[in-house]
Design an enzyme around this catalytic site. Structure first.
Site, short mmCIF file in Angstrom:
data_model
loop_
_atom_site.label_atom_id
_atom_site.label_comp_id
_atom_site.label_asym_id
_atom_site.label_seq_id
_atom_site.Cartn_x
_atom_site.Cartn_y
_atom_site.Cartn_z
N GLU A 96 -8.36 -14.60 -0.92
CA GLU A 96 -8.00 -14.84 -2.31
C GLU A 96 -6.50 -15.08 -2.47
O GLU A 96 -5.68 -14.51 -1.77
CB GLU A 96 -8.45 -13.63 -3.15
N CYS A 109 0.65 -15.08 -5.36
CA CYS A 109 0.40 -13.95 -4.46
C CYS A 109 -0.46 -14.47 -3.30
O CYS A 109 -1.59 -14.91 -3.51
CB CYS A 109 -0.30 -12.84 -5.24
N CYS A 116 -8.08 -6.61 6.35
CA CYS A 116 -6.87 -5.87 6.75
C CYS A 116 -7.26 -4.79 7.74
O CYS A 116 -8.30 -4.15 7.58
CB CYS A 116 -6.20 -5.26 5.52
N CYS A 120 -5.45 1.86 4.22
CA CYS A 120 -4.87 2.53 3.04
C CYS A 120 -6.03 2.89 2.11
O CYS A 120 -6.85 2.04 1.77
CB CYS A 120 -3.87 1.62 2.34
N CYS A 123 -6.86 0.96 -1.42
CA CYS A 123 -6.85 -0.51 -1.46
C CYS A 123 -8.23 -1.07 -1.11
O CYS A 123 -8.82 -0.70 -0.10
CB CYS A 123 -5.81 -1.03 -0.47
N CYS A 339 -3.54 -6.13 -8.11
CA CYS A 339 -3.16 -5.57 -6.80
C CYS A 339 -4.28 -4.69 -6.26
O CYS A 339 -4.80 -3.84 -6.98
CB CYS A 339 -1.95 -4.65 -6.91
N1 SAH Z 1 -0.30 -4.93 3.31
C1 SAH Z 1 0.83 -5.18 2.50
C2 SAH Z 1 0.62 -6.19 1.39
C3 SAH Z 1 -0.67 -6.16 0.59
S1 SAH Z 1 -0.89 -5.11 -0.76
C4 SAH Z 1 1.36 -3.87 1.95
O1 SAH Z 1 0.76 -2.83 2.21
O2 SAH Z 1 2.41 -3.87 1.33
C5 SAH Z 1 0.30 -5.40 -2.00
C6 SAH Z 1 0.62 -4.13 -2.79
O3 SAH Z 1 -0.50 -3.69 -3.60
C7 SAH Z 1 0.95 -2.95 -1.87
O4 SAH Z 1 2.02 -2.23 -2.35
C8 SAH Z 1 -0.32 -2.13 -1.96
O5 SAH Z 1 -0.09 -0.82 -1.56
C9 SAH Z 1 -0.69 -2.30 -3.41
N2 SAH Z 1 -2.08 -1.91 -3.70
C10 SAH Z 1 -3.13 -1.90 -2.86
N3 SAH Z 1 -4.23 -1.45 -3.48
C11 SAH Z 1 -3.89 -1.19 -4.75
C12 SAH Z 1 -4.63 -0.73 -5.90
N4 SAH Z 1 -5.93 -0.48 -5.85
N5 SAH Z 1 -3.95 -0.58 -7.06
C13 SAH Z 1 -2.63 -0.88 -7.13
N6 SAH Z 1 -1.90 -1.33 -6.08
C14 SAH Z 1 -2.51 -1.48 -4.90
#
Ligand code: SAH
Length: 365
Positions: A96, A109, A116, A120, A123, A339
């Site tokens: 996406e 974005c 991935c 985390c 996410c 995000c």
């Molecule tokens: N892998 C990279 C980039 C992808 S995520 C990273 O970890 O930075 C981009 C941002 O969105 C990151 O800060 C991530 O932690 C955040 N993110 C992921 N899941 C989320 C969620 N459910 N709600 C809000 N932010 C989220």
């Protein structure tokens, strides 16, 4: 001229790559500039229209090369104008890409991997597991396609490598794609407007300092190792002390001489007053900005977002201590474009298949 079997996708090359490609063909380096302008600025993919190339070169390129961008599988526009594309890559993988229009700027974005490999816990991309790295063509292809679809009216002024995947685990392809984003003969974006977000792959942060000085955002999300180990498990490998040392090193050459720390607001998990104070202590000596991100829920997630009031309180504590802090506006929720909501369609090749089955079973129950 050298004969090539598989068509070579010229979207896979940054300037340096094109120069050596043309060098192998006995062509001068300026051919790289010509191709960059035709493809990335004029959006021309048909070699026969590239009128400033010699006839014999055009013929060669037609026979042996291609300019092949991802295909659009789905295109959705949210009520706030945010636009999300599901793009189909080779082998049917889908990722996406999201465009976020704001007054005076437009941010794209971009995804770096199919799924991935990091786990985390907050996410949704992580829940999908990992399939593979995207090629340079598949990364820059997201910008190429978006620019063509948005047209002149909606300019892409900023790029954030914050889509699906961990960009620093696909280092070479991401750097080549970012080189194209910043190349004056391709997209010409300033390094201040190209941001790479990482969960904190420490050795790659040092490598990035040498390779490409884009803006850096680090997904911090916790003020101590104990909590960060749970939320961002890669922290067990690269704990906060090492991560912050790498950040201090990066800051010296970073655009605007600062780093952004992202901090997702999870109710009752990382949003207490003492968490805020611990964060202040942690970041005291780094030139940085903190970006608080309201948690975006997704099916199967257990977390709740901190209340608006709670986010303000947290922000005020940071602010009063002298930290620069912003709160990210959630965009595109009604099309799952916010995000952490980006999932694409990932055939999981990693160990997390089991977990997905559990989530599905919970849904079925
Ligand atoms: N892998 C990279 C980039 C992808 S995520 C990273 O970890 O930075 C981009 C941002 O969105 C990151 O800060 C991530 O932690 C955040 N993110 C992921 N899941 C989320 C969620 N459910 N709600 C809000 N932010 C989220």
């Amino acid at each position: 001229m050298k004969s090539v079997q598989e068509p070579v996708n010229l979207l896979d090359f940054d300037r340096q790559g094109l120069v050596s490609f043309f060098d192998d063909l006995g062509e001068k380096p300026f051919r790289a500039t010509q191709i960059l302008k035709w493809v990335h600025q004029a959006g021309v993919t048909n070699f026969s229209l590239m009128s400033n190339l010699s006839k014999s070169l055009r013929n060669y390129l037609e026979e042996h090369c291609t300019i092949s961008a991802p295909k659009i599988a789905f295109d959705a526009i949210a009520s706030d104008g945010t636009r999300k594309w599901l793009l189909e890559m080779a082998c049917g993988n889908r990722v996406e890409t999201v465009f976020i229009p704001e007054s005076g700027r437009g941010t794209l974005c971009v995804s770096s991997q199919v799924g991935c490999s990091l786990a985390c816990t907050f996410c949704s991309t992580a829940q999908q597991g990992f399939n593979r790295n995207l090629s340079v063509a598949e990364i820059i292809g997201q910008l190429f396609v978006a620019q063509q679809l948005l047209g002149e009216q909606q300019k892409i002024s900023n790029i954030v490598m914050m889509g699906m995947g961990e960009p620093l685990l696909n280092f070479n392809n991401v750097v080549a794609a970012m080189n194209l984003m910043m190349d004056d003969f391709a997209y010409g974006l300033s390094k201040r407007r190209v941001t790479l977000s990482t969960s904190g792959i420490v050795p790659a942060i040092y490598r990035l300092t040498e390779a490409c000085d884009v803006s850096l955002a680090v997904s911090l999300h916790a003020p101590n190792d104990e909590l960060r180990n749970q939320l961002v498990p890669i922290n067990k490998k690269y704990p906060l002390k090492e991560l912050l040392e790498a950040c201090r090193h990066y800051v010296k050459s970073a655009p605007r001489r600062h780093i952004t720390f992202e901090y997702v607001m999870l109710a009752g998990i990382n949003d207490s007053e003492s968490d805020a104070r611990a964060l202040v202590r942690l970041l005291k000596k780094i030139s940085c900005k903190v970006n608080l991100i309201p948690f975006n829920p997704f099916p199967g997630s257990d977390y709740q977002c901190t209340s608006n009031n709670g986010v303000q309180k947290f922000r005020d504590i940071l602010h009063r201590s002298g930290l620069v802090v912003t709160v990210r506006k959630t965009r595109g929720e009604d099309i799952d474009a916010a995000c952490g909501q980006l999932v694409g369609k990932v055939a999981d090749k990693s160990r997390r298949t089991q977990k997905i089955k559990l989530i599905k079973a919970e849904h079925a129950a």
